[in-house]
Design an enzyme around this catalytic site. Structure first.
Site, short mmCIF file in Angstrom:
data_model
loop_
_atom_site.label_atom_id
_atom_site.label_comp_id
_atom_site.label_asym_id
_atom_site.label_seq_id
_atom_site.Cartn_x
_atom_site.Cartn_y
_atom_site.Cartn_z
CG HIS A 51 25.08 2.91 4.74
ND1 HIS A 51 25.16 4.19 4.27
CD2 HIS A 51 24.43 2.99 5.93
CE1 HIS A 51 24.60 5.02 5.13
NE2 HIS A 51 24.15 4.31 6.15
CD GLU A 53 26.46 1.96 -0.61
OE1 GLU A 53 26.14 3.04 -1.11
OE2 GLU A 53 25.96 1.53 0.46
CB CYS A 76 26.14 8.06 2.31
SG CYS A 76 27.20 6.94 3.25
CB CYS A 85 29.25 4.23 1.21
SG CYS A 85 28.14 3.51 2.44
CB ALA A 155 -10.97 -4.88 3.73
CD1 TRP A 171 -14.26 -12.11 11.43
CD2 TRP A 171 -12.13 -11.58 11.07
NE1 TRP A 171 -13.60 -12.14 12.64
CE2 TRP A 171 -12.29 -11.81 12.44
CE3 TRP A 171 -10.84 -11.22 10.60
CZ2 TRP A 171 -11.24 -11.71 13.36
CZ3 TRP A 171 -9.81 -11.12 11.51
CH2 TRP A 171 -10.00 -11.37 12.86
CB THR A 197 -11.80 3.47 12.62
OG1 THR A 197 -12.27 3.80 11.30
CG2 THR A 197 -11.20 2.07 12.60
NE ARG A 208 -3.86 -8.59 15.85
CZ ARG A 208 -4.37 -7.44 15.43
NH1 ARG A 208 -3.91 -6.30 15.92
NH2 ARG A 208 -5.30 -7.41 14.50
CD GLU A 293 -4.62 -0.60 8.83
OE1 GLU A 293 -5.58 -1.17 9.37
OE2 GLU A 293 -3.47 -1.05 8.86
#
Length: 361
Positions: A51, A53, A76, A85, A155, A171, A197, A208, A293
């Site tokens: 972790h 810390e 934690c 921690c 988009a 594109w 889609t 990618r 998406e």
């Protein structure tokens, strides 16, 4: 800016480096300061790893005794993949711990602070807390509501179409925007799209443009239209894939999914109750964040049922004149169009990214 804020800002910068690497754990950063100088830094780098810390303590250039630790989330106090921690902080005789936010997990909330105080360590919390919460919205929502954080990403052409009149959607965004989208894919637990889609674009839905893990792929397929020849099916043995479909599907469909190791989640209808049930199952599978998406029908369905937490829209400089609109907005959204609690615009070459926060946790 005072010193406390400055050191916590550095811890927040470190925490961001763990986004997408440690889910279902939160992204956490830590900084150790002694004599007004940073002597150690760390962040939670991978699931099961040390972790933040502990990383900061072990990276320290000198003894951390009597130092101050700045950490973005309450440390934690339980044994999991790593020891607590709190034990290490006490052992190292750190004098003061400054925390951005308490752990929202009801089983954890405030308990570490109490343990540290009982051991003579001064604790202060709430420094840049709102900024810390922004980093871990998926963790907070999953912890408190047992649901994943859901983001719609699209988009669009400048005049608001996600595809031209021929259905071509490739594109629309520029190269820099596409690279950013792939970076996001690596940071989310899952990518979700509708079957339309998949049938039209035959996408891989992998990472990618940047290095990073492949997210789980979720296909909303109520008509059970997925077929053997699609890239999603062909690569399902290598990339975790889940289909959400009707309660009644053919034996052939079941067999196709079984052979290709595709998990099936069945729902009776597309009501809010049924959708919430599916998303709760996803959260139980440690899917804390989902980027949706496409397509427009699925995004409209989720928005209409108040299941969306943020919307990210990449506007290009192209004009289609006609085509497929992003969504058919529900009437209640037209009537109550001020749905965003926070908005931001960012220029990415000839694209403009709009981000709107619908829900804050």
């Amino acid at each position: 800016m005072n010193d406390e804020n400055r050191y916590m800002l550095r811890a927040l910068e470190l925490a961001k480096q763990g986004i997408g690497k440690v889910s279902p754990n939160p992204a956490v950063g830590a900084v150790i300061v002694k004599n007004n100088k940073i002597i150690g830094e760390g962040f939670h780098n991978y699931l099961g790893g040390k972790h933040a810390e502990v990383e900061a303590i072990e990276n320290a250039m000198q003894s951390v005794e009597n130092s101050t630790m700045f950490v973005t989330l309450e440390p934690c106090n339980h044994y999991g993949k790593t020891p607590p921690c709190t034990e290490r902080i006490i052992k190292e005789k750190i004098k003061k711990v400054i925390i951005a936010m308490e752990d929202p997990n009801p089983q954890m909330f405030g308990k570490s602070i109490k343990i540290l105080q009982e051991n003579g360590i001064e604790v202060k919390s709430g420094i840049l807390g709102s900024e810390a919460r922004k980093i871990n919205q998926p963790y907070i929502k999953a912890t408190q509501f047992k649901l994943p954080y859901i983001v719609l990403k699209s988009a669009l052409s400048l005049d608001g179409f996600i595809a031209d009149s021929n259905g071509d959607s490739k594109w629309i965004s520029n190269a820099k925007s596409r690279k950013l989208i792939h970076k996001w894919r690596a940071e989310y637990d899952a990518i979700m799209v509708g079957i339309g889609t998949v049938l039209k674009d035959d996408p891989m839905l992998n990472v990618r443009e940047v290095s990073g893990k492949a997210p789980t792929r979720i296909i909303y397929d109520p008509s059970a239209s997925l077929t053997y020849n699609l890239q999603i099916v062909k690569t399902a043995n290598a990339i975790k894939t889940i289909v959400i479909t009707n309660k009644i599907v053919s034996q052939e469909y079941e067999k196709m999914c079984e052979v290709n190791e595709i998990e099936i989640l069945k729902m009776g209808n597309n009501s809010k109750k049924e959708l919430q049930k599916i998303f709760k199952i996803l959260a139980q599978k440690n899917i804390q964040s989902v980027m949706v998406e496409g397509g427009g029908k699925l995004q409209s369905l989720l928005l209409a049922n108040d299941l969306v937490d943020r919307i990210d829209l990449f506007y290009s400089s192209k004009i289609f004149g006609d085509g497929i609109p992003m969504m058919k907005f529900p009437q209640k959204l037209v009537e109550h169009s001020e749905i965003f609690k926070e908005t931001k615009w960012e220029i990415i070459d000839d694209n403009v990214l709009f981000s709107g926060v619908v829900n804050e946790y």
